[in-house]
Design a protein around this motif. Structure first.
Motif, mmCIF file in Angstrom:
data_model
loop_
_atom_site.group_PDB
_atom_site.id
_atom_site.type_symbol
_atom_site.label_atom_id
_atom_site.label_comp_id
_atom_site.label_asym_id
_atom_site.label_seq_id
_atom_site.Cartn_x
_atom_site.Cartn_y
_atom_site.Cartn_z
ATOM 1 N N LEU A 57 10.235 5.557 16.275
ATOM 2 C CA LEU A 57 10.785 5.471 14.929
ATOM 3 C C LEU A 57 9.823 6.138 13.951
ATOM 4 O O LEU A 57 8.612 5.909 13.995
ATOM 5 C CB LEU A 57 10.994 4.012 14.520
ATOM 6 C CG LEU A 57 11.839 3.147 15.471
ATOM 7 C CD1 LEU A 57 12.018 1.747 14.888
ATOM 8 C CD2 LEU A 57 13.202 3.793 15.738
ATOM 9 N N ALA A 58 10.373 6.959 13.058
ATOM 10 C CA ALA A 58 9.560 7.680 12.089
ATOM 11 C C ALA A 58 9.121 6.749 10.963
ATOM 12 O O ALA A 58 9.891 5.908 10.490
ATOM 13 C CB ALA A 58 10.345 8.855 11.511
ATOM 14 N N LEU A 59 7.863 6.920 10.516
ATOM 15 C CA LEU A 59 7.254 6.070 9.504
ATOM 16 C C LEU A 59 6.655 6.915 8.388
ATOM 17 O O LEU A 59 6.292 8.065 8.596
ATOM 18 C CB LEU A 59 6.114 5.244 10.120
ATOM 19 C CG LEU A 59 6.261 4.710 11.542
ATOM 20 C CD1 LEU A 59 4.933 4.159 12.023
ATOM 21 C CD2 LEU A 59 7.320 3.656 11.578
ATOM 22 N N ALA A 60 6.513 6.304 7.210
ATOM 23 C CA ALA A 60 5.753 6.929 6.131
ATOM 24 C C ALA A 60 5.099 5.837 5.300
ATOM 25 O O ALA A 60 5.621 4.715 5.199
ATOM 26 C CB ALA A 60 6.640 7.813 5.260
ATOM 27 N N ARG A 61 3.964 6.176 4.672
ATOM 28 C CA ARG A 61 3.205 5.161 3.948
ATOM 29 C C ARG A 61 2.416 5.769 2.791
ATOM 30 O O ARG A 61 1.824 6.838 2.893
ATOM 31 C CB ARG A 61 2.205 4.504 4.899
ATOM 32 C CG ARG A 61 1.356 3.419 4.256
ATOM 33 C CD ARG A 61 0.228 2.981 5.168
ATOM 34 N NE ARG A 61 -0.775 4.027 5.345
ATOM 35 C CZ ARG A 61 -1.895 3.878 6.051
ATOM 36 N NH1 ARG A 61 -2.112 2.728 6.690
ATOM 37 N NH2 ARG A 61 -2.770 4.863 6.160
ATOM 38 N N TYR A 62 2.450 5.047 1.656
ATOM 39 C CA TYR A 62 1.483 5.257 0.584
ATOM 40 C C TYR A 62 0.465 4.125 0.667
ATOM 41 O O TYR A 62 0.846 2.950 0.698
ATOM 42 C CB TYR A 62 2.154 5.213 -0.794
ATOM 43 C CG TYR A 62 3.021 6.401 -1.112
ATOM 44 C CD1 TYR A 62 2.464 7.621 -1.475
ATOM 45 C CD2 TYR A 62 4.413 6.304 -1.068
ATOM 46 C CE1 TYR A 62 3.261 8.719 -1.770
ATOM 47 C CE2 TYR A 62 5.214 7.386 -1.379
ATOM 48 C CZ TYR A 62 4.639 8.583 -1.730
ATOM 49 O OH TYR A 62 5.435 9.668 -2.026
ATOM 50 N N ARG A 63 -0.799 4.471 0.691
ATOM 51 C CA ARG A 63 -1.835 3.449 0.712
ATOM 52 C C ARG A 63 -1.879 2.716 -0.616
ATOM 53 O O ARG A 63 -1.598 3.271 -1.673
ATOM 54 C CB ARG A 63 -3.209 4.075 0.983
ATOM 55 C CG ARG A 63 -3.383 4.608 2.389
ATOM 56 C CD ARG A 63 -3.268 3.523 3.440
ATOM 57 N NE ARG A 63 -4.279 2.487 3.297
ATOM 58 C CZ ARG A 63 -5.459 2.506 3.902
ATOM 59 N NH1 ARG A 63 -5.781 3.538 4.684
ATOM 60 N NH2 ARG A 63 -6.306 1.519 3.752
ATOM 61 N N ALA A 64 -2.259 1.458 -0.566
ATOM 62 C CA ALA A 64 -2.401 0.662 -1.780
ATOM 63 C C ALA A 64 -3.453 1.286 -2.688
ATOM 64 O O ALA A 64 -4.487 1.780 -2.229
ATOM 65 C CB ALA A 64 -2.790 -0.767 -1.420
ATOM 66 N N THR A 65 -3.168 1.254 -3.989
ATOM 67 C CA THR A 65 -4.126 1.773 -4.966
ATOM 68 C C THR A 65 -5.118 0.699 -5.396
ATOM 69 O O THR A 65 -6.168 1.009 -5.956
ATOM 70 C CB THR A 65 -3.387 2.299 -6.201
ATOM 71 O OG1 THR A 65 -2.571 1.248 -6.756
ATOM 72 C CG2 THR A 65 -2.491 3.472 -5.832
ATOM 73 N N GLY A 66 -4.771 -0.559 -5.174
ATOM 74 C CA GLY A 66 -5.669 -1.668 -5.461
ATOM 75 C C GLY A 66 -6.022 -2.387 -4.181
ATOM 76 O O GLY A 66 -5.868 -1.847 -3.085
ATOM 77 N N LYS A 67 -6.493 -3.613 -4.310
ATOM 78 C CA LYS A 67 -6.827 -4.402 -3.138
ATOM 79 C C LYS A 67 -5.550 -4.758 -2.390
ATOM 80 O O LYS A 67 -4.657 -5.406 -2.917
ATOM 81 C CB LYS A 67 -7.573 -5.675 -3.546
ATOM 82 C CG LYS A 67 -8.035 -6.507 -2.357
ATOM 83 C CD LYS A 67 -8.809 -7.726 -2.818
ATOM 84 C CE LYS A 67 -9.252 -8.565 -1.607
ATOM 85 N NZ LYS A 67 -10.014 -9.768 -2.039
ATOM 86 N N SER A 68 -5.462 -4.358 -1.130
ATOM 87 C CA SER A 68 -4.225 -4.529 -0.375
ATOM 88 C C SER A 68 -4.144 -5.907 0.257
ATOM 89 O O SER A 68 -5.110 -6.406 0.831
ATOM 90 C CB SER A 68 -4.127 -3.463 0.723
ATOM 91 O OG SER A 68 -2.953 -3.646 1.496
ATOM 92 N N ARG A 69 -2.953 -6.510 0.134
ATOM 93 C CA ARG A 69 -2.682 -7.765 0.832
ATOM 94 C C ARG A 69 -1.815 -7.506 2.067
ATOM 95 O O ARG A 69 -1.233 -8.428 2.627
ATOM 96 C CB ARG A 69 -2.023 -8.773 -0.102
ATOM 97 C CG ARG A 69 -0.638 -8.374 -0.578
ATOM 98 C CD ARG A 69 -0.052 -9.397 -1.536
ATOM 99 N NE ARG A 69 -0.124 -10.739 -1.005
ATOM 100 C CZ ARG A 69 0.797 -11.290 -0.220
ATOM 101 N NH1 ARG A 69 1.847 -10.568 0.141
ATOM 102 N NH2 ARG A 69 0.681 -12.520 0.211
ATOM 103 N N GLY A 70 -1.716 -6.238 2.471
ATOM 104 C CA GLY A 70 -0.902 -5.877 3.624
ATOM 105 C C GLY A 70 0.105 -4.811 3.250
ATOM 106 O O GLY A 70 -0.173 -3.940 2.427
ATOM 107 N N SER A 71 1.271 -4.889 3.836
ATOM 108 C CA SER A 71 2.306 -3.879 3.620
ATOM 109 C C SER A 71 3.561 -4.521 3.060
ATOM 110 O O SER A 71 3.855 -5.686 3.324
ATOM 111 C CB SER A 71 2.662 -3.178 4.942
ATOM 112 O OG SER A 71 1.520 -2.585 5.521
ATOM 113 N N VAL A 72 4.314 -3.732 2.302
ATOM 114 C CA VAL A 72 5.682 -4.098 1.932
ATOM 115 C C VAL A 72 6.587 -3.011 2.494
ATOM 116 O O VAL A 72 6.376 -1.824 2.267
ATOM 117 C CB VAL A 72 5.857 -4.254 0.406
ATOM 118 C CG1 VAL A 72 5.501 -2.978 -0.353
ATOM 119 C CG2 VAL A 72 7.291 -4.695 0.079
ATOM 120 N N LEU A 73 7.583 -3.413 3.288
ATOM 121 C CA LEU A 73 8.511 -2.473 3.903
ATOM 122 C C LEU A 73 9.740 -2.324 3.008
ATOM 123 O O LEU A 73 10.280 -3.312 2.515
ATOM 124 C CB LEU A 73 8.934 -2.948 5.291
ATOM 125 C CG LEU A 73 8.074 -2.434 6.452
ATOM 126 C CD1 LEU A 73 6.696 -3.076 6.411
ATOM 127 C CD2 LEU A 73 8.747 -2.703 7.783
#
Length: 531
Positions: free
Chosen positions: A85-101
């Motif tokens: 499955l193809a994926l894409a992501r923007y990294r968090a600009t602040g302190k990351s608490r994980g991912s939001v899909l």
């Protein structure tokens, strides 16, 4: 169940995409459920990591990264084959608490390209999350389904609905042949497509991303996917938002009827708005304007006009363009100009600009059914993937398969009901309910088992003037999901609220970032948008 191809109205355009991110935050062990001796061993899928790299073959911002995740073709037999499955992501600009899909809807919309094109809209969430989307199985680069060459002619009779009434059995025979062609050109993914398996894919993504809980924002069809996930994996639900809530219970015949009613109301609102403008191509009398729209559709069905693409533009093509443009008030000035060009000069270029989505019939493609589960190259995604995937997923999710006798017997009554609901959209929407004829029966899991979710609170956003997912579906789905569901009443117009209401966006972001839900029964309205 019918879902809406354009998921949410953005100012720029209505597009769909998907992608998924994986970034294990340590060597988390699979949960006990994945080691259950009575269940297939899925540990190798839950143990994987992702390699992020520059997105190839895609016009994407420099900070967008792409990757892939591997899932079983058949969850009951995980050794029988796999899909990427193809994926894409923007990294968090602040302190990351994980991912939001994010799932932008469809079904049939590819998340990777949507995130690439419209990621700016979600940068508020990047203050605390990696923002991730994905191409679901059968969609975009993820083993895309297709119906191949030759099915277009078999389905053209559905365009204006005339042959459906005159010779329904002949049309049903052609639909059965078209279903066979779709199976031949889609490869091994087709029997395993649908929301139940897509939700299981979501859980593989969640753990591969390193998240103990799934944080999720789904639009339109994406709300169906989110609800199914919550029913399947209630202990794994984090902060979950459903915007433009789909029905979980109504048969396709009822869904299409509701859609016709909603689109007719949106068209009436557009005509009221247009008639206040001296440039309105239908004049300033609203009653006359409504009649002119019907006459225009009928005349184009009788005498289609040529286009620069070689294919004639019919009344039902105009109906399809209208159905897309009416998703958002922000598109109305462009729609007014496009229809004026068509009426005054016979120029179809403007209205064709709105015809990229909708319930298009499968078109020509180069799909050959040969797919080994690896990601397809961007240029190799079949041209008809979006409508082919829409039909495949909706049919996989729907358990109703009326016989030819039942369809023939009920067709006259249904056509009368649909045309009463909308003299413009009724016939167009009626053809949709026939699309699953000749396909295997879909699952009854969604209709029967997605209810009374024993998980954390989730936010459901319903928009009062939504032409695609009526507000009552939000209320009904919330009742089915039980005490976990909290409803936000958006007293606005257009399909979904996040992209058009600052109030909705603020409340959704506050919940996803900080866990603060709006009070039960709270609402957003135009008077609140700038507060």
């Amino acid at each position: 169940m019918l879902a809406k191809l354009c998921t949410r109205p953005r100012v720029r355009r209505c597009a769909l995409t998907s992608a998924v991110g994986l970034a294990l935050l340590g060597a988390a062990l699979p949960t006990a459920a994945h080691r259950d001796e009575d269940k297939p061993d899925l540990s190798r899928f839950y143990d994987q990591k992702v390699t992020w790299s520059k997105c190839e073959g895609l016009e994407a911002p420099k900070d967008l990264r792409c990757g892939k995740v591997t899932v079983p073709l058949d969850y009951s037999r995980p050794t029988s084959g796999t899909l990427e499955l193809a994926l894409a992501r923007y990294r968090a600009t602040g302190k990351s608490r994980g991912s939001v899909l994010l799932n932008f809807g469809g079904p049939g919309g590819a998340g990777v390209s949507e995130l690439a094109a419209g990621g700016d809209e979600f940068m508020g969430l990047a203050k605390g999350y990696d923002v991730v989307s994905f191409d679901p199985r059968g969609v975009g680069r993820s083993s895309p389904v297709s119906c191949g060459d030759g099915t277009e002619d078999a389905l053209l009779a559905l365009d204006d609905g005339s042959e459906v009434s005159d010779d329904p059995r002949a049309v049903l025979g052609r639909l059965r042949k078209a279903a066979t062609a779709c199976a031949e050109h889609s490869g091994p993914v087709l029997p395993h497509i649908g929301t139940v398996n897509a939700a299981r894919d979501l859980d593989v993504m969640r753990e591969a991303l390193g998240d103990k809980k799934l944080n999720y924002l789904g639009f339109s069809y994406g709300t169906r996917l989110g609800a199914v996930y919550a029913a399947q994996f209630p202990k794994n639900v984090g902060r979950l938002v459903l915007d433009g809530v789909d029905t979980l219970t109504e048969p396709m015949t009822e869904q299409a009827l509701v859609g016709a009613e909603g689109q007719q109301k949106a068209l009436d609102d557009f005509i009221d708005w247009c008639a206040d403008d001296v440039a309105c191509p239908f004049g300033q009398d609203t009653r006359s304007a409504r009649e002119q729209v019907v006459r225009l559709v009928d005349s184009l069905d009788e005498d289609p006009v040529p286009t620069d693409w070689g294919e004639a533009f019919s009344g039902q093509d105009l109906v399809g363009a209208l159905s897309q443009a009416l998703y958002s008030r922000e598109l109305w000035p462009s729609l007014e100009r496009a229809v004026a060009q068509l009426v005054e000069d016979g120029d179809t270029r403007g209205v064709l600009g709105f015809s990229g989505g909708g319930y298009a019939l499968p078109g020509r493609s180069d799909g050959d059914g040969e797919n080994d589960g690896e990601l397809a190259d961007e240029e190799d995604v079949p041209l008809d993937n979006l409508p082919a995937a829409l039909m495949a997923i909706n049919c996989a999710d729907d358990p109703d398969r009326p016989t030819a006798d039942e369809i023939t017997r009920n067709l006259g009554r249904l056509r009368a009901e649909y045309e009463e609901a909308s003299p413009v959209f009724g016939r167009y929407r009626l053809t949709e309910v026939l699309m699953c004829y000749g396909r295997p029966k879909g699952t009854d899991y969604i209709r029967e088992d997605v209810r009374d979710v024993d998980g954390p609170k989730m936010l459901l956003v319903g928009t009062r003037g939504d032409p695609a997912t009526p507000y009552r579906w939000t209320v009904e789905t919330a009742k089915r999901l039980g005490d976990a569901a909290v409803v936000l009443d958006n007293k606005g117009d257009g399909h979904t609220g996040y992209g058009s209401s600052k109030c909705v966006q603020r409340k959704v972001d506050t919940f996803l970032l900080y866990g603060t839900l709006p009070p039960s029964g709270s609402s957003c309205g135009s008077e609140e948008d700038d507060r």
